[in-house]
Design an enzyme around this catalytic site. Structure first.
Site, PDB file in Angstrom:
ATOM      1  N   ARG A  14      23.538   4.945 -21.816  1.00 52.15           N
ATOM      2  CA  ARG A  14      24.345   4.001 -22.599  1.00 52.15           C
ATOM      3  C   ARG A  14      25.621   4.704 -23.034  1.00 52.15           C
ATOM      4  O   ARG A  14      25.559   5.770 -23.655  1.00 52.15           O
ATOM      5  CB  ARG A  14      23.521   3.565 -23.824  1.00 52.15           C
ATOM      6  CG  ARG A  14      23.871   2.225 -24.438  1.00 52.15           C
ATOM      7  CD  ARG A  14      23.359   1.029 -23.683  1.00 52.15           C
ATOM      8  NE  ARG A  14      21.919   0.889 -23.577  1.00 52.15           N
ATOM      9  CZ  ARG A  14      21.167   0.176 -24.392  1.00 52.15           C
ATOM     10  NH1 ARG A  14      21.702  -0.430 -25.429  1.00 52.15           N
ATOM     11  NH2 ARG A  14      19.883   0.036 -24.180  1.00 52.15           N
ATOM     12  N   SER A 102      22.542  -3.984 -22.626  1.00 49.90           N
ATOM     13  CA  SER A 102      21.669  -4.829 -23.441  1.00 49.90           C
ATOM     14  C   SER A 102      22.462  -5.593 -24.499  1.00 49.90           C
ATOM     15  O   SER A 102      23.316  -6.405 -24.176  1.00 49.90           O
ATOM     16  CB  SER A 102      20.568  -3.977 -24.061  1.00 49.90           C
ATOM     17  OG  SER A 102      19.654  -4.771 -24.772  1.00 49.90           O
ATOM     18  N   HIS A 103      22.192  -5.307 -25.784  1.00 49.75           N
ATOM     19  CA  HIS A 103      22.805  -6.035 -26.893  1.00 49.75           C
ATOM     20  C   HIS A 103      24.047  -5.336 -27.443  1.00 49.75           C
ATOM     21  O   HIS A 103      24.643  -5.837 -28.397  1.00 49.75           O
ATOM     22  CB  HIS A 103      21.783  -6.179 -28.023  1.00 49.75           C
ATOM     23  CG  HIS A 103      21.320  -4.851 -28.552  1.00 49.75           C
ATOM     24  ND1 HIS A 103      20.311  -4.137 -27.950  1.00 49.75           N
ATOM     25  CD2 HIS A 103      21.770  -4.095 -29.591  1.00 49.75           C
ATOM     26  CE1 HIS A 103      20.141  -2.997 -28.619  1.00 49.75           C
ATOM     27  NE2 HIS A 103      21.008  -2.950 -29.613  1.00 49.75           N
ATOM     28  N   LYS A 112      19.449   0.990 -16.877  1.00 46.88           N
ATOM     29  CA  LYS A 112      18.012   1.076 -17.093  1.00 46.88           C
ATOM     30  C   LYS A 112      17.382   1.304 -15.722  1.00 46.88           C
ATOM     31  O   LYS A 112      17.652   0.548 -14.784  1.00 46.88           O
ATOM     32  CB  LYS A 112      17.478  -0.214 -17.721  1.00 46.88           C
ATOM     33  CG  LYS A 112      17.981  -0.455 -19.141  1.00 46.88           C
ATOM     34  CD  LYS A 112      17.381  -1.721 -19.742  1.00 46.88           C
ATOM     35  CE  LYS A 112      17.851  -1.921 -21.179  1.00 46.88           C
ATOM     36  NZ  LYS A 112      17.270  -3.144 -21.795  1.00 46.88           N
ATOM     37  N   ASP A 250      18.720 -11.707 -26.048  1.00 47.82           N
ATOM     38  CA  ASP A 250      19.761 -10.676 -26.145  1.00 47.82           C
ATOM     39  C   ASP A 250      20.573 -10.651 -24.848  1.00 47.82           C
ATOM     40  O   ASP A 250      20.343 -11.455 -23.940  1.00 47.82           O
ATOM     41  CB  ASP A 250      19.162  -9.316 -26.510  1.00 47.82           C
ATOM     42  CG  ASP A 250      18.283  -8.714 -25.416  1.00 47.82           C
ATOM     43  OD1 ASP A 250      17.896  -9.445 -24.483  1.00 47.82           O
ATOM     44  OD2 ASP A 250      17.978  -7.512 -25.503  1.00 47.82           O
ATOM     45  N   ASP A 252      20.919  -8.823 -22.091  1.00 48.60           N
ATOM     46  CA  ASP A 252      20.321  -8.713 -20.756  1.00 48.60           C
ATOM     47  C   ASP A 252      19.044  -9.539 -20.638  1.00 48.60           C
ATOM     48  O   ASP A 252      18.338  -9.458 -19.637  1.00 48.60           O
ATOM     49  CB  ASP A 252      20.069  -7.249 -20.381  1.00 48.60           C
ATOM     50  CG  ASP A 252      19.110  -6.530 -21.324  1.00 48.60           C
ATOM     51  OD1 ASP A 252      18.988  -6.958 -22.486  1.00 48.60           O
ATOM     52  OD2 ASP A 252      18.496  -5.524 -20.901  1.00 48.60           O
ATOM     53  N   ASP A 254      16.083  -9.528 -21.881  1.00 50.86           N
ATOM     54  CA  ASP A 254      14.707  -9.038 -21.816  1.00 50.86           C
ATOM     55  C   ASP A 254      13.984  -9.204 -23.149  1.00 50.86           C
ATOM     56  O   ASP A 254      12.770  -9.030 -23.229  1.00 50.86           O
ATOM     57  CB  ASP A 254      14.641  -7.578 -21.332  1.00 50.86           C
ATOM     58  CG  ASP A 254      15.361  -6.599 -22.247  1.00 50.86           C
ATOM     59  OD1 ASP A 254      16.084  -7.040 -23.167  1.00 50.86           O
ATOM     60  OD2 ASP A 254      15.210  -5.377 -22.029  1.00 50.86           O
ATOM     61  N   ARG A 255      14.725  -9.568 -24.213  1.00 54.90           N
ATOM     62  CA  ARG A 255      14.109  -9.832 -25.515  1.00 54.90           C
ATOM     63  C   ARG A 255      14.356 -11.277 -25.912  1.00 54.90           C
ATOM     64  O   ARG A 255      15.420 -11.828 -25.620  1.00 54.90           O
ATOM     65  CB  ARG A 255      14.695  -8.923 -26.591  1.00 54.90           C
ATOM     66  CG  ARG A 255      14.244  -7.483 -26.492  1.00 54.90           C
ATOM     67  CD  ARG A 255      14.680  -6.689 -27.705  1.00 54.90           C
ATOM     68  NE  ARG A 255      16.125  -6.624 -27.827  1.00 54.90           N
ATOM     69  CZ  ARG A 255      16.775  -6.473 -28.973  1.00 54.90           C
ATOM     70  NH1 ARG A 255      16.113  -6.419 -30.114  1.00 54.90           N
ATOM     71  NH2 ARG A 255      18.084  -6.398 -28.989  1.00 54.90           N
ATOM     72  N   HIS A 337      10.283  -7.044 -27.959  1.00 53.75           N
ATOM     73  CA  HIS A 337       9.966  -6.675 -26.577  1.00 53.75           C
ATOM     74  C   HIS A 337       8.501  -7.016 -26.348  1.00 53.75           C
ATOM     75  O   HIS A 337       7.635  -6.626 -27.141  1.00 53.75           O
ATOM     76  CB  HIS A 337      10.178  -5.174 -26.337  1.00 53.75           C
ATOM     77  CG  HIS A 337      11.597  -4.784 -26.099  1.00 53.75           C
ATOM     78  ND1 HIS A 337      12.264  -5.057 -24.923  1.00 53.75           N
ATOM     79  CD2 HIS A 337      12.487  -4.136 -26.880  1.00 53.75           C
ATOM     80  CE1 HIS A 337      13.499  -4.590 -24.990  1.00 53.75           C
ATOM     81  NE2 HIS A 337      13.667  -4.032 -26.181  1.00 53.75           N
TER      82      HIS A 337
END
Length: 458
Positions: A14, A102-103, A112, A250, A252, A254-255, A337
């Site tokens: 990141r 992500s966020h 990732k 979020d 990407d 995934d959450r 998650h």
């Protein structure tokens, strides 16, 4: 010269673009990814996907260039969510890389990585070696040879297969009609939700979209539903439209965070307990993973439903390792998650959302009433404090609460005789202590929280 130590974190990469992360760095990481994985087993093909950030296509192409330089072919999945990339890794049996931050705000990007079958790559399972190999490439300018040829890139859109797989896992075709507001936050849920839940799915869902336009500059609000300010628009829209439920993803995707019909958040712990109950109905006696920040209600409910609760440290690599070791059917974290054995042990916000929709659609009661069954205690949420000496503050807490039960699985957890507990963990990346408190009543929670904060910040 890029210093990769500053951007390679515990579970992913990141950094800010272009000063920390740029095509040169991405290309070196692509070659290093292949080089490190090939040391364990032959690598002939990998899959690469990317999110809607302006820098993502260029970085993904550079990563692919680094991989093909070593003679490895690349499946270009194009725009996708992180859980869609994990699906591709499992479905095709290939190591995978997702370009996303992500966020994080728009100036960030990241990577990732996973092995074949969506197995996680963290610092202790290959990421440190990838960092060192990429740094060596950047320092020398020389790319290692592997197959003596250049690999090829081919496009493969996985969205339809991903949607079909999810709908096969949770059948929503016979639920009562639901009005569902979804806030994609201009992130990848704007790409995946229509395919899974939209008109073409044939499901009895009246989908009310918010911010479905893919825009990595996040013009409406940050795609981080963990921050209450980023849920305000969704809460208002749920109330305004009389919707049954609101879902916030979020960046990407995934959450997933859940809002009830009154516009109030349903805690990720309650979602964990609800999904765990559904999985246990299908898999009696199964193991359920929960991290130590989730509500005490989660292991209680899992045990009551005949399951085996297993407590872990915070962090997806720990959850995924424990999922694999124990054969758990499901795992949940306080950060929303959610991990499924039926999804290669990987996390997917979409599948968790579908379980909540199924539970709601199979019930005649509103979500607020349904969720009450899984909400037993009052929690503080995560409270961060900047501290100069984290270890010293933790030692102070150990001393002050020496009569209470203590454990050090992850930071320090203190459990009191009345069932209240607190956990304090140092951040991996910042001079912060993270405090979480839960108690049987709001008054007791506030008492424990304020006393602990007085010590931490004193």
């Amino acid at each position: 010269m890029s210093d990769l130590a500053s951007i390679v974190k515990a579970y992913d990469v990141r950094g800010t673009v272009p000063d920390q992360l740029n095509p040169e760095v991405a290309r070196a990481l692509g070659a290093a990814f292949v080089q490190v994985l090939a040391a364990d087993a032959p690598v002939h093909q990998i899959i690469v996907g990317y999110d809607m950030r302006p820098s993502s296509p260029e970085l993904a192409a550079a990563f692919a260039l680094g991989a093909t330089a070593l003679g490895v072919d690349v499946v270009d999945a194009g725009l996708c969510s992180t859980d869609e990339l994990y699906f591709g890794s499992g479905f095709l049996g290939l190591p995978g890389v997702m370009l996303t931050a992500s966020h994080n705000p728009a100036q960030y990007n990241g990577l990732k990585m996973c092995r074949s079958g969506a197995k996680p790559i963290g610092q202790d399972s290959g990421l440190r070696a990838i960092r060192d190999a990429a740094q060596a490439i950047l320092d020398s300018g020389e790319y290692p040879q592997l197959h003596g040829r250049s690999g090829e890139v081919r496009q493969q859109d996985l969205l339809a297969d991903y949607a079909a797989h999810l709908r096969n896992l949770v059948d929503l075709s016979r639920i009562r009609p639901l009005k569902v507001v979804v806030d994609a936050g201009n992130g990848m849920a704007g790409h995946t939700v229509p395919a899974v839940l939209g008109e073409g799915s044939g499901l009895p869902i009246d989908l009310v979209p918010m911010y479905f336009e893919l825009d990595g500059t996040f013009p409406n609000h940050e795609a981080n539903p963990l921050e209450p300010a980023n849920l305000v628009d969704l809460q208002a829209k749920v109330r305004e439209t009389g919707a049954d439920i609101g879902l916030a993803f979020d960046g990407d995707a995934d959450r997933c965070f859940v809002i009830d019909g009154f516009g109030d958040p349903v805690s990720p712990s309650a979602v964990t307990a609800l999904v765990a109950s559904r999985e246990l109905a299908k898999n009696p006696g199964a193991t359920i993973i929960h991290n130590l920040i989730t509500s005490k209600a989660v292991p209680e409910i899992v045990s009551e439903r005949g399951g085996i609760p297993v407590r872990t440290r915070v962090g997806h690599s720990f959850i995924k390792e424990e999922m694999a070791r124990s054969g758990a059917v499901f795992g949940g974290e306080h950060s929303a998650h959610y991990y499924f054995r039926s999804f290669w042990g990987a996390d997917t916000g979409m599948l968790a959302a579908m379980h909540v929709l199924a539970a709601l659609g199979e019930s005649e009661v509103p979500l607020a009433e349904l969720g009450r069954e899984y909400e037993r205690y009052v929690s503080s949420g995560e409270i961060n404090s900047t501290v100069a000496d984290a270890a010293g503050k933790i030692a102070q807490l150990v001393s002050v609460y020496h009569k209470a039960e203590q454990d050090t699985l992850d930071g320090l957890t203190i459990t009191f005789a009345d069932g209240a507990w607190l956990n304090v963990r140092p951040s991996n990346t910042e001079p912060l202590l993270r405090l979480n408190v839960e108690a049987p009543t709001a008054e007791r929670m506030a008492e424990v929280r304020d006393e602990a904060l007085a010590i931490i910040r004193g």
